[in-house]
Design a protein around this motif. Structure first.
Motif, PDB file in Angstrom:
ATOM      1  N   MET A   1      77.369  45.576  81.931  1.00 16.58           N
ATOM      2  CA  MET A   1      76.204  46.329  81.486  1.00 16.58           C
ATOM      3  C   MET A   1      75.844  45.971  80.041  1.00 16.58           C
ATOM      4  O   MET A   1      74.673  45.760  79.710  1.00 16.58           O
ATOM      5  N   VAL A   2      76.843  45.870  79.164  1.00 21.18           N
ATOM      6  CA  VAL A   2      76.584  45.506  77.769  1.00 21.18           C
ATOM      7  C   VAL A   2      76.065  44.067  77.694  1.00 21.18           C
ATOM      8  O   VAL A   2      75.175  43.766  76.895  1.00 21.18           O
ATOM      9  N   GLN A   3      76.588  43.178  78.538  1.00 20.27           N
ATOM     10  CA  GLN A   3      76.097  41.797  78.567  1.00 20.27           C
ATOM     11  C   GLN A   3      74.621  41.765  78.947  1.00 20.27           C
ATOM     12  O   GLN A   3      73.834  41.025  78.352  1.00 20.27           O
ATOM     13  N   ALA A   4      74.231  42.570  79.911  1.00 22.28           N
ATOM     14  CA  ALA A   4      72.827  42.630  80.312  1.00 22.28           C
ATOM     15  C   ALA A   4      71.954  43.141  79.171  1.00 22.28           C
ATOM     16  O   ALA A   4      70.858  42.618  78.933  1.00 22.28           O
ATOM     17  N   GLN A   5      72.415  44.142  78.439  1.00 22.00           N
ATOM     18  CA  GLN A   5      71.638  44.674  77.322  1.00 22.00           C
ATOM     19  C   GLN A   5      71.579  43.670  76.172  1.00 22.00           C
ATOM     20  O   GLN A   5      70.560  43.558  75.492  1.00 22.00           O
TER      21      GLN A   5
ATOM     22  N   ALA B   1      76.528  47.118  67.027  1.00 16.82           N
ATOM     23  CA  ALA B   1      75.840  48.093  66.173  1.00 16.82           C
ATOM     24  C   ALA B   1      74.320  47.928  66.269  1.00 16.82           C
ATOM     25  O   ALA B   1      73.588  48.924  66.282  1.00 16.82           O
ATOM     26  N   GLU B   2      73.840  46.686  66.366  1.00 15.49           N
ATOM     27  CA  GLU B   2      72.403  46.460  66.506  1.00 15.49           C
ATOM     28  C   GLU B   2      71.889  46.965  67.848  1.00 15.49           C
ATOM     29  O   GLU B   2      70.792  47.521  67.927  1.00 15.49           O
ATOM     30  N   LEU B   3      72.675  46.782  68.899  1.00 15.87           N
ATOM     31  CA  LEU B   3      72.265  47.290  70.214  1.00 15.87           C
ATOM     32  C   LEU B   3      72.134  48.803  70.200  1.00 15.87           C
ATOM     33  O   LEU B   3      71.207  49.363  70.789  1.00 15.87           O
ATOM     34  N   VAL B   4      73.045  49.470  69.510  1.00 13.39           N
ATOM     35  CA  VAL B   4      72.988  50.937  69.417  1.00 13.39           C
ATOM     36  C   VAL B   4      71.800  51.352  68.556  1.00 13.39           C
ATOM     37  O   VAL B   4      71.039  52.255  68.910  1.00 13.39           O
ATOM     38  N   ALA B   5      71.614  50.679  67.410  1.00  9.84           N
ATOM     39  CA  ALA B   5      70.539  51.042  66.487  1.00  9.84           C
ATOM     40  C   ALA B   5      69.157  50.834  67.112  1.00  9.84           C
ATOM     41  O   ALA B   5      68.244  51.619  66.866  1.00  9.84           O
ATOM     42  N   GLU B   6      69.007  49.800  67.917  1.00  9.31           N
ATOM     43  CA  GLU B   6      67.710  49.488  68.521  1.00  9.31           C
ATOM     44  C   GLU B   6      67.462  50.247  69.822  1.00  9.31           C
ATOM     45  O   GLU B   6      66.415  50.094  70.437  1.00  9.31           O
ATOM     46  N   GLY B   7      68.437  51.029  70.278  1.00  8.84           N
ATOM     47  CA  GLY B   7      68.251  51.842  71.487  1.00  8.84           C
ATOM     48  C   GLY B   7      68.593  51.141  72.783  1.00  8.84           C
ATOM     49  O   GLY B   7      68.299  51.662  73.859  1.00  8.84           O
ATOM     50  N   TYR B   8      69.212  49.979  72.719  1.00 17.33           N
ATOM     51  CA  TYR B   8      69.628  49.287  73.941  1.00 17.33           C
ATOM     52  C   TYR B   8      70.875  49.948  74.541  1.00 17.33           C
ATOM     53  O   TYR B   8      71.101  49.858  75.739  1.00 17.33           O
ATOM     54  N   LEU B   9      71.677  50.586  73.696  1.00 17.23           N
ATOM     55  CA  LEU B   9      72.851  51.351  74.133  1.00 17.23           C
ATOM     56  C   LEU B   9      72.771  52.733  73.494  1.00 17.23           C
ATOM     57  O   LEU B   9      72.293  52.876  72.371  1.00 17.23           O
ATOM     58  N   ARG B  10      73.267  53.742  74.182  1.00 24.08           N
ATOM     59  CA  ARG B  10      73.253  55.100  73.627  1.00 24.08           C
ATOM     60  C   ARG B  10      74.270  55.267  72.513  1.00 24.08           C
ATOM     61  O   ARG B  10      74.020  55.921  71.523  1.00 24.08           O
ATOM     62  N   ASP B  11      75.470  54.733  72.724  1.00 15.67           N
ATOM     63  CA  ASP B  11      76.510  54.802  71.705  1.00 15.67           C
ATOM     64  C   ASP B  11      77.426  53.595  71.852  1.00 15.67           C
ATOM     65  O   ASP B  11      77.268  52.793  72.768  1.00 15.67           O
ATOM     66  N   THR B  12      78.362  53.462  70.938  1.00 11.05           N
ATOM     67  CA  THR B  12      79.268  52.314  70.952  1.00 11.05           C
ATOM     68  C   THR B  12      80.120  52.350  72.214  1.00 11.05           C
ATOM     69  O   THR B  12      80.811  53.332  72.474  1.00 11.05           O
ATOM     70  N   PRO B  13      80.080  51.287  73.021  1.00  7.39           N
ATOM     71  CA  PRO B  13      80.819  51.293  74.289  1.00  7.39           C
ATOM     72  C   PRO B  13      82.329  51.154  74.089  1.00  7.39           C
ATOM     73  O   PRO B  13      82.786  50.355  73.275  1.00  7.39           O
ATOM     74  N   VAL B  14      83.074  51.952  74.846  1.00  2.00           N
ATOM     75  CA  VAL B  14      84.535  51.901  74.840  1.00  2.00           C
ATOM     76  C   VAL B  14      84.992  51.907  76.293  1.00  2.00           C
ATOM     77  O   VAL B  14      84.560  52.736  77.092  1.00  2.00           O
TER      78      VAL B  14
END
Length: 105
Positions: free
Chosen positions: A48-52, A67-80
């Motif tokens: 999923m993160v690779q797709a984003q 961090a850029e993916l989270v800041a730009e709204g591609y991810l809701r929060d840092t994936p764990v």
């Protein structure tokens, strides 16, 4: 007293025995597969993160960081991952499972 309806002690003990045997069979099987379940969950999260990250690259023509993916709204929060490891993006844009995730503030 002979006309009263209900379960006898023997019948109740047999039911408890059957329930106990079923629990003894199922609980070890569930715990045995726990690590493979966590591994598959982490693989799904990485995909999923690779797709984003790919979507971000298409939109912005550069490789993002998490961090850029989270800041730009591609991810809701840092994936764990479910096993507690973080997800990292390499300089080439490949998403992999990193080390232990940092503690949340």
């Amino acid at each position: 007293m002979k006309n009263q309806k209900g379960f006898t002690l023997i019948e109740m003990l047999i039911v408890l025995l059957v329930i106990s045997v079923l629990l003894l069979i199922t609980i070890p099987n569930v715990t045995k597969h726990n690590s493979s379940i966590q591994e598959k969950g982490c693989d799904g999260l990485i995909n999923m993160v690779q797709a984003q990250a790919t979507a971000y690259e298409i939109d912005n023509t550069n490789t993002p960081s998490v961090a850029e993916l989270v800041a730009e709204g591609y991810l809701r929060d840092t994936p764990v991952c479910p096993n507690g490891n973080s997800v990292v993006i390499s300089a080439t844009g490949e998403v992999t499972e990193g080390g232990t995730a940092p503690e949340a503030p």
